[in-house]
Scaffold this active site. Structure first.
Site, PDB file in Angstrom:
ATOM      1  N   LYS A  35       0.839  -1.210   0.000  1.00  0.00           N
ATOM      2  CA  LYS A  35       0.000   0.000   0.000  1.00  0.00           C
ATOM      3  C   LYS A  35       0.873   1.259   0.000  1.00  0.00           C
ATOM      4  O   LYS A  35       2.066   1.193   0.320  1.00  0.00           O
ATOM      5  CB  LYS A  35      -0.917  -0.018   1.225  1.00  0.00           C
ATOM      6  CG  LYS A  35      -0.138  -0.082   2.529  1.00  0.00           C
ATOM      7  CD  LYS A  35      -1.030  -0.497   3.701  1.00  0.00           C
ATOM      8  CE  LYS A  35      -0.214  -0.518   4.983  1.00  0.00           C
ATOM      9  NZ  LYS A  35      -0.957  -1.117   6.092  1.00  0.00           N
ATOM     10  N   TYR A 253      15.434  30.162   9.902  1.00  0.00           N
ATOM     11  CA  TYR A 253      14.174  30.773  10.337  1.00  0.00           C
ATOM     12  C   TYR A 253      14.039  30.738  11.854  1.00  0.00           C
ATOM     13  O   TYR A 253      14.365  29.732  12.491  1.00  0.00           O
ATOM     14  CB  TYR A 253      12.995  30.013   9.724  1.00  0.00           C
ATOM     15  CG  TYR A 253      12.778  30.321   8.256  1.00  0.00           C
ATOM     16  CD1 TYR A 253      12.450  31.604   7.846  1.00  0.00           C
ATOM     17  CD2 TYR A 253      12.890  29.318   7.310  1.00  0.00           C
ATOM     18  CE1 TYR A 253      12.233  31.882   6.496  1.00  0.00           C
ATOM     19  CE2 TYR A 253      12.678  29.587   5.967  1.00  0.00           C
ATOM     20  CZ  TYR A 253      12.353  30.873   5.564  1.00  0.00           C
ATOM     21  OH  TYR A 253      12.144  31.132   4.247  1.00  0.00           O
TER      22      TYR A 253
HETATM   23  C1  LIG Z   1      -0.064  -2.028   6.702  1.00  0.00           C
HETATM   24  C2  LIG Z   1      -0.622  -3.266   7.283  1.00  0.00           C
HETATM   25  C3  LIG Z   1       0.222  -4.314   7.696  1.00  0.00           C
HETATM   26  C4  LIG Z   1       1.731  -4.197   7.706  1.00  0.00           C
HETATM   27  O1  LIG Z   1       2.171  -3.579   8.902  1.00  0.00           O
HETATM   28  P1  LIG Z   1       3.733  -3.335   9.162  1.00  0.00           P
HETATM   29  O2  LIG Z   1       3.770  -2.779  10.522  1.00  0.00           O
HETATM   30  O3  LIG Z   1       4.190  -2.358   8.141  1.00  0.00           O
HETATM   31  O4  LIG Z   1       4.391  -4.656   9.030  1.00  0.00           O
HETATM   32  C5  LIG Z   1      -0.368  -5.485   8.115  1.00  0.00           C
HETATM   33  N1  LIG Z   1      -1.726  -5.611   8.169  1.00  0.00           N
HETATM   34  C6  LIG Z   1      -2.562  -4.615   7.822  1.00  0.00           C
HETATM   35  C7  LIG Z   1      -4.025  -4.800   7.919  1.00  0.00           C
HETATM   36  C8  LIG Z   1      -2.034  -3.408   7.378  1.00  0.00           C
HETATM   37  O5  LIG Z   1      -2.864  -2.421   7.036  1.00  0.00           O
END
Ligand SMILES: *Cc1c(COP(=O)(O)O)cnc(C)c1O
Length: 358
Positions: A35, A253
């Site tokens: 994702k 800044y």
């Molecule tokens: C993003 C996600 C993961 C992966 O989690 P990590 O901490 O990056 O390993 C696993 N399960 C779901 C449902 C997620 O949305």
């Protein structure tokens, strides 16, 4: 001299981390979470690097699933929050996605438009984000099992604290899930990267690693290298100016950083407009020619400033590593009060990307 602000992405390291996830998963199936553009690494190259080592993929939204299918990915693709409406359900079925069903309104969508589709029913076992409360699980299962088009792959949950050094929640969350799964004789999936690495009894039928594939440490406080993970990306930029700053003068800044000694301040061609976090405090580590130093003064949109007083040989044009081989991304994240995930996702399109074959 071009600007030189660069994100190197390393497919071989992505593949190595997928092999490491596979090794730790034992007999469980492995879906790589890709994702958010594969945590900012680039969906296409990440999916290609992972494909030989994993059984499927996970994405958050339909567009991401569509992109995977358009790349020719035929492996299972899990839609982690399921369809957002009836139209998406139709498209998701056409793409042969595995749908996570986390709410009763999604069960109703399936009833209204019965389709041949594989689903995972998500339970809320204590994180209280998405997932059915335990009282709704049995009725929801009965409704799903009454639908001839629905193939129930199993039960799912997500852990709230698997990465926390003191972790009060994973064991009870796991116990809730496995009790329901045993009662219904269903496979289950629970483990993110942290649980995959830390708790073999959470592996179940399927593990869902994300951050570990991208070389971020899944365990708070343990460096990624100690977990056996390779560096998958390196963010670098060039020094465009070096200026003397006398003791007592300020930099940047808000004049928030004041030289405590006669200093040499380097200006680096990267800023929050490139996705480097603006809230990175003075002292946040960077490296020049393999030597570490730190930020001095606030991050601007297009530039940031670093302390070169102790690195007298560094020159304009030299390359500065913001994170990568010498400065682990987790150290930058910690200095900024965030996690590697967020740093990875924030790099903007202005940064030139280069695929590094090594
Ligand atoms: C993003 C996600 C993961 C992966 O989690 P990590 O901490 O990056 O390993 C696993 N399960 C779901 C449902 C997620 O949305």
């Amino acid at each position: 001299m071009s600007r030189g602000t660069l994100l190197e992405v390393r497919p071989a390291a992505l593949a190595a981390n997928a092999r490491e996830a596979r090794r730790r998963a034992g007999g469980a199936r492995v879906y790589a979470m890709v994702k958010a553009n594969a945590y900012g690494h680039g969906m296409a190259l990440a999916a290609e690097a992972f494909a030989p080592h994993v059984d499927g993929f996970g994405v958050a939204v339909l567009d991401e699933a569509q992109a995977l299918r358009a790349l020719g990915v035929q492996a299972p693709v899990m839609l982690l929050e399921g369809p957002f409406d009836a139209a998406e359900l139709v498209q998701a079925c056409a793409l042969k996605l595995e749908l996570v069903i986390h709410s009763l309104w999604q069960v109703a969508l399936l009833e209204a438009a019965p389709q041949p589709v594989t689903v995972w029913l998500k339970l809320d076992t204590g994180m209280h984000r998405v997932g059915l409360p335990l009282d709704d699980v049995d009725p929801a299962l009965a409704r799903l099992q009454a639908l001839p088009g629905v193939q129930l792959a199993g039960l799912m949950t997500h852990f709230a604290c698997a990465d926390e050094p003191r972790d009060p929640l994973t064991a009870p969350q796991r116990a809730h899930l496995t009790a329901v799964a045993a009662r219904h004789h269903l496979p289950w999936t629970a483990a993110n990267s942290a649980a995959l690495c830390r708790y073999p009894d959470t592996h179940g039928a399927l593990v869902r690693p994300g951050i570990m594939l991208y070389g971020g440490s899944p365990l708070g406080g343990t460096p990624a290298a100690e977990v056996g993970l390779a560096v998958t990306q390196r963010l670098s930029a060039r020094l465009i100016a070096i200026n003397p700053v006398p003791r007592g003068d300020s930099v940047g800044y808000g004049a928030s950083w004041v030289a405590e000694r006669d200093s040499r301040i380097g200006v680096v061609a990267i800023g929050y407009g490139d996705g480097y976090p603006r809230h990175a405090p003075a002292g946040t580590p960077v490296a020049v020619a393999g030597q570490r130093t730190g930020l001095a003064g606030r991050v601007s949109m297009d530039m940031l400033t670093i302390d070169l007083t102790d690195l007298p040989r560094v020159q304009v044009g030299d390359e500065v590593e913001l994170w990568g081989d010498t400065v682990p991304v987790d150290e930058v994240a910690k200095a900024c009060g965030t996690i590697s995930y967020e740093l990875f996702c924030q790099i903007t399109t202005r940064v030139v990307r280069r695929v590094e074959n090594r």
